[in-house]
Motif scaffolding. Structure first.
Motif, PDB file in Angstrom:
ATOM      1  N   ILE A   2       0.804  -1.393   0.091  1.00 41.01           N
ATOM      2  CA  ILE A   2      -0.112   0.005   0.135  1.00 41.01           C
ATOM      3  C   ILE A   2       0.794   1.271   0.142  1.00 41.01           C
ATOM      4  O   ILE A   2       1.831   1.321   0.729  1.00 41.01           O
ATOM      5  CB  ILE A   2      -0.816  -0.060   1.313  1.00 41.01           C
ATOM      6  N   TYR A   4       1.284   5.269   0.602  1.00 42.22           N
ATOM      7  CA  TYR A   4       0.947   6.462   1.015  1.00 42.22           C
ATOM      8  C   TYR A   4       1.450   7.634   0.586  1.00 42.22           C
ATOM      9  O   TYR A   4       2.560   7.942   0.646  1.00 42.22           O
ATOM     10  CB  TYR A   4       0.875   6.580   2.751  1.00 42.22           C
ATOM     11  N   GLU A 150      -3.156   9.994   4.092  1.00 39.80           N
ATOM     12  CA  GLU A 150      -4.152   9.105   4.601  1.00 39.80           C
ATOM     13  C   GLU A 150      -3.658   8.934   6.055  1.00 39.80           C
ATOM     14  O   GLU A 150      -3.339   7.581   6.251  1.00 39.80           O
ATOM     15  CB  GLU A 150      -3.979   7.798   3.735  1.00 39.80           C
ATOM     16  N   ASP A 152      -5.636   8.619   8.898  1.00 42.63           N
ATOM     17  CA  ASP A 152      -6.298   7.608   9.809  1.00 42.63           C
ATOM     18  C   ASP A 152      -6.206   6.428   8.986  1.00 42.63           C
ATOM     19  O   ASP A 152      -6.046   5.496  10.041  1.00 42.63           O
ATOM     20  CB  ASP A 152      -7.636   8.187   9.630  1.00 42.63           C
ATOM     21  N   ASP A 153      -5.930   6.182   8.149  1.00 44.69           N
ATOM     22  CA  ASP A 153      -5.609   4.750   7.349  1.00 44.69           C
ATOM     23  C   ASP A 153      -4.352   4.102   7.943  1.00 44.69           C
ATOM     24  O   ASP A 153      -4.345   2.895   8.286  1.00 44.69           O
ATOM     25  CB  ASP A 153      -5.610   4.774   5.802  1.00 44.69           C
ATOM     26  N   PHE A 154      -3.564   5.187   7.842  1.00 46.74           N
ATOM     27  CA  PHE A 154      -1.999   4.497   8.521  1.00 46.74           C
ATOM     28  C   PHE A 154      -2.104   4.208   9.832  1.00 46.74           C
ATOM     29  O   PHE A 154      -1.500   3.396  10.333  1.00 46.74           O
ATOM     30  CB  PHE A 154      -1.038   5.847   8.094  1.00 46.74           C
ATOM     31  N   LYS A 156      -4.723   2.924  11.586  1.00 44.05           N
ATOM     32  CA  LYS A 156      -5.301   1.691  11.540  1.00 44.05           C
ATOM     33  C   LYS A 156      -4.587   0.693  11.204  1.00 44.05           C
ATOM     34  O   LYS A 156      -4.534  -0.417  11.836  1.00 44.05           O
ATOM     35  CB  LYS A 156      -6.699   1.814  10.739  1.00 44.05           C
ATOM     36  N   PHE A 157      -3.513   1.007  10.324  1.00 42.82           N
ATOM     37  CA  PHE A 157      -2.614  -0.007   9.631  1.00 42.82           C
ATOM     38  C   PHE A 157      -1.670  -0.598  11.080  1.00 42.82           C
ATOM     39  O   PHE A 157      -1.386  -1.644  11.289  1.00 42.82           O
ATOM     40  CB  PHE A 157      -1.801   0.515   8.655  1.00 42.82           C
ATOM     41  N   SER A 160      -3.544  -2.411  13.592  1.00 44.80           N
ATOM     42  CA  SER A 160      -3.557  -3.669  13.150  1.00 44.80           C
ATOM     43  C   SER A 160      -2.540  -4.727  13.615  1.00 44.80           C
ATOM     44  O   SER A 160      -2.887  -5.958  13.913  1.00 44.80           O
ATOM     45  CB  SER A 160      -4.064  -3.799  11.857  1.00 44.80           C
TER      46      SER A 160
END
Length: 296
Positions: A2, A4, A150, A152-154, A156-157, A160
């Motif tokens: 992915i 970013y 990104e 928020d996406d980072f 969350k990654f 996880s």
């Protein structure tokens, strides 16, 4: 993988403007001074400066981040930095100006590419193009700072993979002794020897009667003598450049010790800057002597 994209501010235009303005001012200085010695020093400075600026300008356009199931990646020109997820101890989010001591690179409001000793964070490798959303990643090998668009996406990654927010701890080293480091002491000794040779050599030649009665004191930028004087005047004139080199060495010596408590590796660059200036002045002196004194 992915990818970013970094969140980018407008500081790049500030950097480009400074670069253009510096090139204009240095070239203007070369023309106005019309001095061979200072023209050469300014030309070397301009060459190094342009390479330095160009690298970071290219980095601003090229920079991006990436992730997969094993690593976080930072892509910059000519190099890819790989941060193993297993080595990331935690992260910290930040928004606003960086409060720290610059060690290398550019540390601006919205463009920080380089290394910085940040208060309450520590020595950090910065890859930031905006100060609005910054992640500080703490690893066993050092800290990294990135500003993914990104955001928020980072986060969350990271979560996880059970990577959570943490508090960073950092205290500068106060007991650094550079005299025991051969990569500091050797260029320092070499620099001192060059300065001594550069300063005393004209006087030795003068006292031994090996200087011509008329010697050039000043040159234009094309290495054409525009002022002549006695051998004694030439020796004193060269001595002033030796004192100039000593002053630079003195300043760089203490700058090295100041920065050593933050980063020992980067602190040694100051001695090499002083060594480069002294070497240029020595080579110019040798050229003057062989052109105007030892030539037939």
């Amino acid at each position: 993988m992915i990818i970013y994209k970094p969140l980018k501010g407008k500081d790049i235009y500030h950097i480009i403007s400074i670069t253009i303005a510096t090139i204009i001012l240095v070239n203007f200085g070369i023309i106005v001074l019309n001095s061979y010695i200072f023209s050469n020093l300014l030309k070397v400075f301009l060459l190094v400066f342009c390479i330095y600026q160009l690298y970071y300008i290219i980095t601003w356009f090229y920079l991006k981040y990436g992730t997969d199931y094993e690593n976080v990646y930072i892509f910059k020109p000519f190099k890819k930095i790989k941060i193993c997820l297993k080595e990331i101890e935690g992260y910290k989010k930040h928004s606003g100006n960086i409060n720290g001591i610059k060690l290398s690179g550019f540390i601006l409001k919205n463009f920080s590419i380089g290394k910085c000793a940040i208060k309450n964070i520590g020595i950090t490798n910065l890859f930031i193009t905006s100060n609005k959303n910054v992640f500080y990643l703490k690893t066993k090998k050092g800290n990294y700072a990135i500003s993914p668009k990104e955001f928020d996406d980072f986060e969350k990654f990271l979560n996880s993979y059970n990577i959570k927010p943490i508090d960073f701890e950092y205290k500068p080293n106060n007991g650094i002794n550079l005299h025991k480091d051969k990569f500091f002491i050797m260029p320092f000794i070499l620099n001192s020897i060059i300065i001594i040779i550069f300063t005393l050599n004209p006087f030795i030649l003068y006292l031994s009667g090996k200087l011509k009665k008329s010697m050039p004191l000043n040159f234009n930028s094309n290495f054409i003598a525009i002022e002549y004087g006695t051998g004694k005047q030439f020796a004193f004139n060269q001595m002033m450049y030796g004192i100039f080199s000593m002053a630079i060495l003195f300043c760089m010596y203490y700058a090295s010790y100041f920065y050593a408590k933050y980063d020992k590796k980067y602190s040694k660059r100051f001695i090499y800057i002083s060594l480069g200036i002294s070497l240029i002045l020595l080579l110019i002196q040798i050229k003057i002597l062989y052109t105007f004194n030892f030539s037939i």
